[in-house]
Enzyme design. Sequence first.
Site, mmCIF file in Angstrom:
data_model
loop_
_atom_site.group_PDB
_atom_site.id
_atom_site.type_symbol
_atom_site.label_atom_id
_atom_site.label_comp_id
_atom_site.label_asym_id
_atom_site.label_seq_id
_atom_site.Cartn_x
_atom_site.Cartn_y
_atom_site.Cartn_z
ATOM 1 N N ARG A 126 -29.874 35.759 62.193
ATOM 2 C CA ARG A 126 -28.558 36.372 62.368
ATOM 3 C C ARG A 126 -28.568 37.821 61.857
ATOM 4 O O ARG A 126 -28.030 38.727 62.513
ATOM 5 C CB ARG A 126 -27.499 35.539 61.641
ATOM 6 N N LEU A 142 -30.505 24.460 57.619
ATOM 7 C CA LEU A 142 -29.944 25.217 58.734
ATOM 8 C C LEU A 142 -28.516 25.570 58.351
ATOM 9 O O LEU A 142 -27.842 24.802 57.657
ATOM 10 C CB LEU A 142 -29.937 24.378 60.022
ATOM 11 N N ASP A 143 -28.036 26.724 58.799
ATOM 12 C CA ASP A 143 -26.650 27.088 58.537
ATOM 13 C C ASP A 143 -25.714 26.038 59.115
ATOM 14 O O ASP A 143 -26.051 25.333 60.078
ATOM 15 C CB ASP A 143 -26.328 28.446 59.159
ATOM 16 N N LYS A 144 -24.521 25.963 58.567
ATOM 17 C CA LYS A 144 -23.538 24.970 58.996
ATOM 18 C C LYS A 144 -23.373 24.955 60.510
ATOM 19 O O LYS A 144 -23.369 23.891 61.137
ATOM 20 C CB LYS A 144 -22.184 25.258 58.323
#
Length: 312
Positions: A234, A135-137
Site C-alpha cells: 500500500r 494480512l491487513d484487516k
Amino acid sequence: MARQVQVVPDDCAGLRVDQALARMFPEHSRSRLTSWLRDDRIRVDSAAAKPKQKVWGGETIELDPVASAAETASKAEDIALTVVHEDDEVIVIDKPAGLVVHPGSGNWEGTLLNALLHHSAALSALPRAGIVHRLDKDTSGLLVVAKTLVAQTSLVRQLQDRTVHREYLALVYGRVGRDGEVEAPVGRDPANRVRMAVIGSGKPARTHYRVLERFADATLLECKLDTGRTHQIRVHMQSIEHALVGDPVYRNRRLASGSGPLLGKFSRQALHATRLEFLHPRTGKSVSFASPLPDDFRQLLLSLQRAARAEP
C-alpha cells in the site's frame, strides 16, 4: 506448556548456556529462551541459570516454559474459517476481507486468532495461536499458521531469511506503464502514527510489480514481496502515485476523484494475497498454495472489463 528436562550433550561443552539452550531446544525461539532465562524459568543442576555462564556437558537443564499474559489472554470464538490445507504442522487459511488477524487496540475479539482457538484448542499452547505473519484487516487471501512450536520457529526463521514467497493481486489507480520494482524503506509516519510511510529511518523494503491488465483509470498488478513490512504494498504503490483502489488510508485523492464510478464504489483496498509458498517445517520440501479472487474483487474486474469492451 509442560516442563522439559535435558542433559547437556558433550558437543555443547564450552558454550554459554544461552547458546546451548538454542541447540538443545530448537523448538523455542532465541528471544523466548532469553525471556525465560531472565525470568529464572531455566535451571542448571537445580540452580537458576545465568545467560553468560558456561556448560561443560553432563549438566541437567530444567526448562519451565510459560506463555506470557498477552499470549494467553485471548479466547476461542466460533468464527467460520476457510481452510485451504491442514496437517499436523501447519494450517493454511484463506482470510476474508474484514477479518482482523490478531487482537489489538479496538479489536480484542472477533479476530482470526479467536477463530483459530475455536478451530483447534491445542493452538492455545502456542504464542499468538501459531500466527507467524499477518494480512491487513481489509486485505484478503492466504496466510500460514503453525500448529507446533517447531513449525512456528521454522516459519519465523523462513520469514526472517526471506524464503517465504508471497504474491498479491493489486488494483491500483492510473495506468502503470511497465513492470518495475519499488525499493524504499518503510517506517512509521512521523506526522501520523496510524500510517506507515517511505521514510529514511524505516526498514528496508522491496516490492516487485508486473502489469497484468490495464483499464481506463486503473491497472491490475501482480506484486511480489522480498520483505514483509507493515502496509508495504500500500505504501510503495502510493509512493509511485498508483495508490490501491479503495484504500482509505493511502488514498490518492487526485486519481480517485478523476476515476470512474466503478472504482469509487469499491469499499476496501483492492489487495488479495493470491499465492503462498514456503518450506514445509517437517519435510523441508517446498509447498505452494493458491487462492482465487474473492467475489467483490472479481466482480469489480469483470465490470471494468465490460466497460472497456463497450468503449468506442
